[in-house]
Design a protein around this motif. Structure first.
Motif: not given
Length: 464
Positions: A354-379
């Motif tokens: 669940l925590s690993y899945s939540m990290f990817t959700d957070i990356a998408e949430y940040i992209d949605w809110k800020t238009t910043r793609q920072m998936t690997a940094l979040v992960i």
């Protein structure tokens, strides 16, 4: 609506790709479980080094990781190749990681004192750098393997299954391989066993590279590094999950690192098999890993109906309670201990998937809110969380043994035995309480994710 339906279709990940991605975490599962159980034992009980000195090594390397993991995430997010952003690093870091794993246990038998301590620090630090180079991009790949949160959750379940399988294999076969391959020479047995693990790990990572795709296209230009870090550190959900992941892994790692000392010195186990070829440490590790697999399956299914953060709170509090019940059992209660360790493993499996899945959700949430793609940094937080957990978890018994007067291969005092018990039960249980508390502030629910996915789908369709 048409764009959304096409987005869902394009986001599907086939069974072969799910297996190919998931098997990459078998490499981490094998390495981290083997290190967690044997590394402190190798340098302290076999090498004669001070427990505190090795415990400090684990802490220092985590301070290095606090810098290198985000740096690796930033680098991967900004990489552009014909193979994608993340997959090239998995390809090129695989062999260095395997070689560095072997190097740690290759210390000459006559090496001791300062020379062995330098060897430990140098080789372990090198291995963790190689692990960062492979595993941060591996985690980042999960964030772009599909634009669908549900599909990423399914892929995460495969990842966590293979991670748990690594624990099962180390638990079921680790002590047997060390014993049989070494033919009475424990150091040789450890070296040959880690060599087998390294070979399998390299093959797993190469398989992941060859069988996966990156489906979310990169933006033409990322924001500044400082800007990305600032956004990340202001994102409350990321902070909450990072705290929970670090403390949860620390709890389990402390128990695993203390287990050889607990069974040898507290329970008085002589290493004889108690079931088939399983000795008590093997039963302990295997039951945890089997529980972890069950927790991965249970968590993946339950996430369809319940909020992930709520399930993790229940799992964390349950793990803390069952650890203390384990402590209260008689030392010779082999099967009740095994059953409880299985239940603890269920909670740990839920925590991981669940925590690993939540990290990817957070990356998408940040992209949605800020238009910043920072998936690997979040992960990178998830990778750092695992390594920090393993490092601090290994430091805990090292410090406890040193402070309470542990004597390698000797008769232990009552104080030393109590130190082992504290590192094995009380501290791990206590760590899970603030982990559960942190998750109460997560704040991203199913409705928010659904809205984010629809908006991002429309945005990406316009850019296509």
């Amino acid at each position: 609506m048409a764009n959304t339906l096409q987005h869902q279709k394009d986001g599907r990940v086939g069974l072969g790709e799910k297996l190919g991605y998931g098997v990459g975490d078998l490499a981490s599962g094998l390495m981290l479980n083997f290190f967690g159980f044997y590394l402190l034992y190798f340098f302290v009980d076999l090498g004669g080094l001070a427990p505190a000195a090795i415990g400090l090594m684990f802490l220092i390397t985590k301070l290095i990781d606090a810098v290198t993991d985000p740096m690796m995430g930033v680098l991967a997010d900004r990489t552009r190749t014909r193979w994608g952003r993340y997959r090239p690093y998995i390809l090129f870091a695989a062999i260095p990681l395997g070689l560095s794993m072997i190097l740690i246990f290759s210390a000459p038998e006559d090496m001791g004192g300062t020379a062995l301590l330098i060897w430990a620090y140098a080789t372990y630090s090198l291995c963790m750098l190689a692990f960062t180079a492979a595993n941060v991009p591996y985690g980042g790949l999960l964030g772009v393997i599909s634009p669908s949160s549900e599909e990423r959750s399914r892929v995460t379940a495969y990842r966590m299954f293979f991670s748990a399988l690594g624990g099962i294999l180390v638990g079921a076969l680790g002590t047997t391989l060390v014993r049989e391959l070494g033919a009475g020479d424990e150091r040789l047995g450890l070296l040959l066993t880690i060599s087998c693990i390294a070979a399998v790990s390299v093959a797993c990572l190469l398989t992941t590279f060859a069988t996966t795709k990156e489906r979310i296209p990169p933006v033409e230009q990322n924001g500044s590094v400082a800007g990305d870090l600032g956004v990340l550190l202001r994102t409350g959900p990321w902070i909450a999950v990072a705290i929970a992941a670090i403390l949860g892994v620390t709890s389990i790692a402390a128990r695993a690192a203390t287990a050889p000392f607990f069974f040898k010195y507290v329970a008085g186990d002589d290493g004889s098999p108690v079931f088939l070829f399983f000795d008590r440490p093997a039963l302990f590790l295997t039951s945890l890993a089997l529980g972890q697999v069950s927790g991965v399956i249970l968590g993946s299914i339950a996430a369809r109906w319940f909020e992930k953060s709520h399930m993790l709170i229940v799992a964390g509090l349950g793990m803390a309670a069952f650890i203390m019940v384990f402590y209260a059992l008689p030392l010779d209660a082999v099967w009740p201990q095994t059953a409880l360790q299985y239940v603890i493993g269920i909670g740990f499996g839920m925590l991981m998937v669940l925590s690993y899945s939540m990290f990817t959700d957070i990356a998408e949430y940040i992209d949605w809110k800020t238009t910043r793609q920072m998936t690997a940094l979040v992960i990178a937080a998830s990778v750092f969380g695992v390594k920090a957990g393993v490092g601090v978890g290994s430091f805990i018994p090292g410090a406890a043994l040193d402070l309470t007067g542990f004597v390698a291969e000797g008769q232990q005092s009552e104080l030393a035995l109590m130190g082992i018990q504290f590192a094995f039960a009380f501290i791990p249980a206590a760590l899970l309480l603030p982990a559960a508390f942190a998750l109460a502030f997560y704040g991203i629910n199913r409705e928010v994710l659904a809205e984010a996915e629809i908006d991002l789908s429309r945005r990406r369709a316009r850019l296509a």
